[in-house]
Design a protein around this motif. Structure first.
Motif, short mmCIF file in Angstrom:
data_model
loop_
_atom_site.label_atom_id
_atom_site.label_comp_id
_atom_site.label_asym_id
_atom_site.label_seq_id
_atom_site.Cartn_x
_atom_site.Cartn_y
_atom_site.Cartn_z
N ASP A 254 27.83 37.98 40.99
CA ASP A 254 28.42 39.01 41.85
C ASP A 254 29.43 38.42 42.82
OD1 ASP A 254 26.92 40.92 40.58
OD2 ASP A 254 25.41 41.11 42.17
N LEU A 255 29.07 37.29 43.42
CA LEU A 255 29.99 36.64 44.36
C LEU A 255 31.22 36.12 43.62
CD1 LEU A 255 30.76 35.61 47.12
CD2 LEU A 255 29.30 33.61 46.74
N ALA A 256 31.02 35.55 42.44
CA ALA A 256 32.14 35.03 41.65
C ALA A 256 33.13 36.13 41.30
CB ALA A 256 31.63 34.36 40.39
N LYS A 257 32.60 37.29 40.89
CA LYS A 257 33.48 38.41 40.54
C LYS A 257 34.21 38.94 41.76
CE LYS A 257 33.80 42.72 37.98
NZ LYS A 257 34.80 43.27 38.90
N SER A 258 33.50 39.08 42.87
CA SER A 258 34.13 39.55 44.10
C SER A 258 35.27 38.63 44.52
CB SER A 258 33.10 39.66 45.22
OG SER A 258 32.14 40.65 44.93
N TYR A 259 35.05 37.35 44.37
CA TYR A 259 36.06 36.37 44.75
C TYR A 259 37.32 36.50 43.89
CZ TYR A 259 38.26 31.78 45.37
OH TYR A 259 39.15 30.77 45.62
N LEU A 260 37.14 36.59 42.58
CA LEU A 260 38.31 36.72 41.72
C LEU A 260 38.97 38.09 41.88
CD1 LEU A 260 37.18 34.89 38.45
CD2 LEU A 260 38.49 34.00 40.40
N ASP A 261 38.19 39.12 42.12
CA ASP A 261 38.76 40.44 42.40
C ASP A 261 39.67 40.39 43.63
OD1 ASP A 261 37.63 41.86 40.29
OD2 ASP A 261 35.86 42.48 41.44
N PHE A 262 39.28 39.59 44.63
CA PHE A 262 40.05 39.49 45.86
C PHE A 262 41.48 39.02 45.60
CE2 PHE A 262 41.62 36.87 49.39
CZ PHE A 262 41.66 37.82 50.40
N LEU A 263 41.67 38.18 44.60
CA LEU A 263 43.00 37.66 44.31
C LEU A 263 43.97 38.76 43.90
CD1 LEU A 263 42.05 34.43 42.30
CD2 LEU A 263 42.47 34.66 44.76
N TYR A 264 43.43 39.91 43.46
CA TYR A 264 44.25 41.04 43.04
C TYR A 264 44.49 42.05 44.16
CZ TYR A 264 43.70 39.58 38.16
OH TYR A 264 43.72 38.88 36.98
N THR A 265 43.82 41.89 45.27
CA THR A 265 43.99 42.82 46.38
C THR A 265 45.35 42.59 47.04
OG1 THR A 265 43.02 41.34 48.04
CG2 THR A 265 41.50 42.81 46.83
N THR A 266 45.79 43.54 47.84
CA THR A 266 47.07 43.40 48.54
C THR A 266 47.08 42.14 49.39
OG1 THR A 266 47.41 45.79 48.58
CG2 THR A 266 48.65 44.49 50.17
N GLU A 267 45.97 41.87 50.07
CA GLU A 267 45.90 40.66 50.91
C GLU A 267 45.97 39.40 50.06
OE1 GLU A 267 43.19 38.72 54.51
OE2 GLU A 267 42.37 40.34 53.28
N GLY A 268 45.20 39.38 48.98
CA GLY A 268 45.21 38.21 48.10
C GLY A 268 46.57 37.98 47.46
N GLN A 269 47.24 39.06 47.06
CA GLN A 269 48.57 38.96 46.46
C GLN A 269 49.61 38.49 47.47
OE1 GLN A 269 49.62 40.66 42.82
NE2 GLN A 269 47.97 39.16 42.88
N ARG A 270 49.49 38.98 48.70
CA ARG A 270 50.44 38.56 49.74
C ARG A 270 50.30 37.06 50.02
NH1 ARG A 270 49.73 42.44 52.99
NH2 ARG A 270 51.62 43.58 52.42
N ILE A 271 49.09 36.56 50.05
CA ILE A 271 48.87 35.13 50.27
C ILE A 271 49.49 34.33 49.13
CG2 ILE A 271 47.11 33.31 50.37
CD1 ILE A 271 45.30 35.39 51.80
N ALA A 272 49.30 34.80 47.90
CA ALA A 272 49.88 34.12 46.74
C ALA A 272 51.40 34.08 46.84
CB ALA A 272 49.44 34.81 45.46
#
Length: 328
Positions: A254-272
């Motif tokens: 569950d934590l692993a999926k939440s973490y990778l999901d975060f990379l697709y969020t607006t915040e995660g994308q902006r950091i990238a």
């Protein structure tokens, strides 16, 4: 006897419960060599939204990382830079064969391309791939046996040569061989190659992901280095995956999926994007549009027939890459 069994089961539950809970609050992300600063910031943002969670990092060339996981490195997730290294984990029973369906964009939250970094003023007037095979140019990129970064360089150069020489295999191989001949030292990963170019001051041009060239220019100043985008380059997708065998053993799915999901969020994308990566989120992409020059990108599928074919024809034992690189 029944009472003793119940007591024993209760003790076992007490012992396993906290350990399981602790494991579920901590994961390890095995990533590629030049993504250290990117994931330092991604992790910080994720942890801020998930108090009590710890994200540990491991960085190296992704082929080396994949082998380490097969040999026992307990990585819960991988954030690699080439598909074949994830497929290697699939072949070894660590990752689901349908991993690309688990997340959007074939499980690639952001992307980049092989690009050039030259010294200020571009003293050797390096503009395109054709300049890299000149006798007066020394090129820096890492070892393609251990680095996904370097394999993208090899494929991008080959794609350019396929167009330039209209599919003449002898001329294509001669071109790529000359490029490799112009590399004075092959480091194991992208960050080591950066050190060779930037700090040891070896070479006239560094080939690495655009995100890395932008990061170097930002850190050291455009008065020392400048990036050059070639006329054509190769789409470099950065695939992510859950290491099923590890998360199932550790209870961390569950934590692993939440973490990778975060990379697709607006915040995660902006950091990238802030770290020089091109992103899929339309809002963030528009926000950073002026920072990313337009470039014609070709794909592994269109030029080489897909990663499976690339692996068999270019990267397998006795393949084209080994024929070119093997004597070095």
């Amino acid at each position: 006897m029944k009472c003793l069994l119940l007591v024993g089961a209760a003790i076992a539950a007490m012992l396993s419960g906290p350990l399981h809970a602790q494991a579920a609050d901590k994961i390890l992300n095995a990533s590629y060599d030049v993504a250290r600063e990117l994931f330092a910031d991604e992790n910080k943002a994720f942890v801020a939204a998930h108090p009590g969670v710890t994200i540990d990092q491991s960085h190296a060339g992704t082929s080396k990382q994949a082998r380490s996981i097969v040999e026992g490195l307990q990585a819960d997730v991988v954030t690699f830079n080439q598909v074949i290294d994830v497929d290697f984990l699939v072949q070894n029973g660590l990752v689901s064969k349908d991993w690309q369906k688990d997340f959007p964009n074939q499980a690639s939250p952001f992307y980049s391309l092989p690009s050039f970094l030259v010294r200020a003023g571009n003293p050797k007037n390096i503009r395109d791939w054709s300049d890299l095979v000149r006798d007066d140019v020394k090129v820096i990129f890492p070892n393609p046996r251990t680095s996904g970064n370097a394999r993208y360089t090899y494929l991008a150069a080959t794609a350019y040569a396929k167009e330039a020489f209209k599919g003449d295999e002898a001329k294509i191989k001669e071109f790529v061989t000359k490029l490799f001949d112009n590399v004075p030292v092959f480091d194991t990963g992208g960050r080591a190659a950066t050190t060779t170019f930037v700090e040891r001051e070896i070479g006239d041009v560094l080939i690495t992901f655009e995100a890395e060239t932008r990061g170097i220019a930002k850190e050291y100043g455009t008065d020392k280095f400048q990036s050059v985008i070639p006329s054509v380059s190769l789409l470099a997708e950065f695939p992510v995956a859950i290491v099923d065998k590890v998360v199932d053993e550790r209870g961390s799915r569950d934590l692993a999926k939440s973490y990778l999901d975060f990379l697709y969020t607006t915040e995660g994308q902006r950091i990238a994007a802030q770290h020089g990566n091109r992103v899929h989120d339309a809002v963030v992409a528009a926000e950073f549009k002026d920072q990313f020059p337009e470039v014609r990108l070709v794909t592994v599928e269109d030029v080489f027939g897909g990663w499976d074919k690339v692996q068999k024809e270019h990267f397998a034992k006795g393949g084209v890459l080994e024929q070119i690189y093997g004597s070095r």
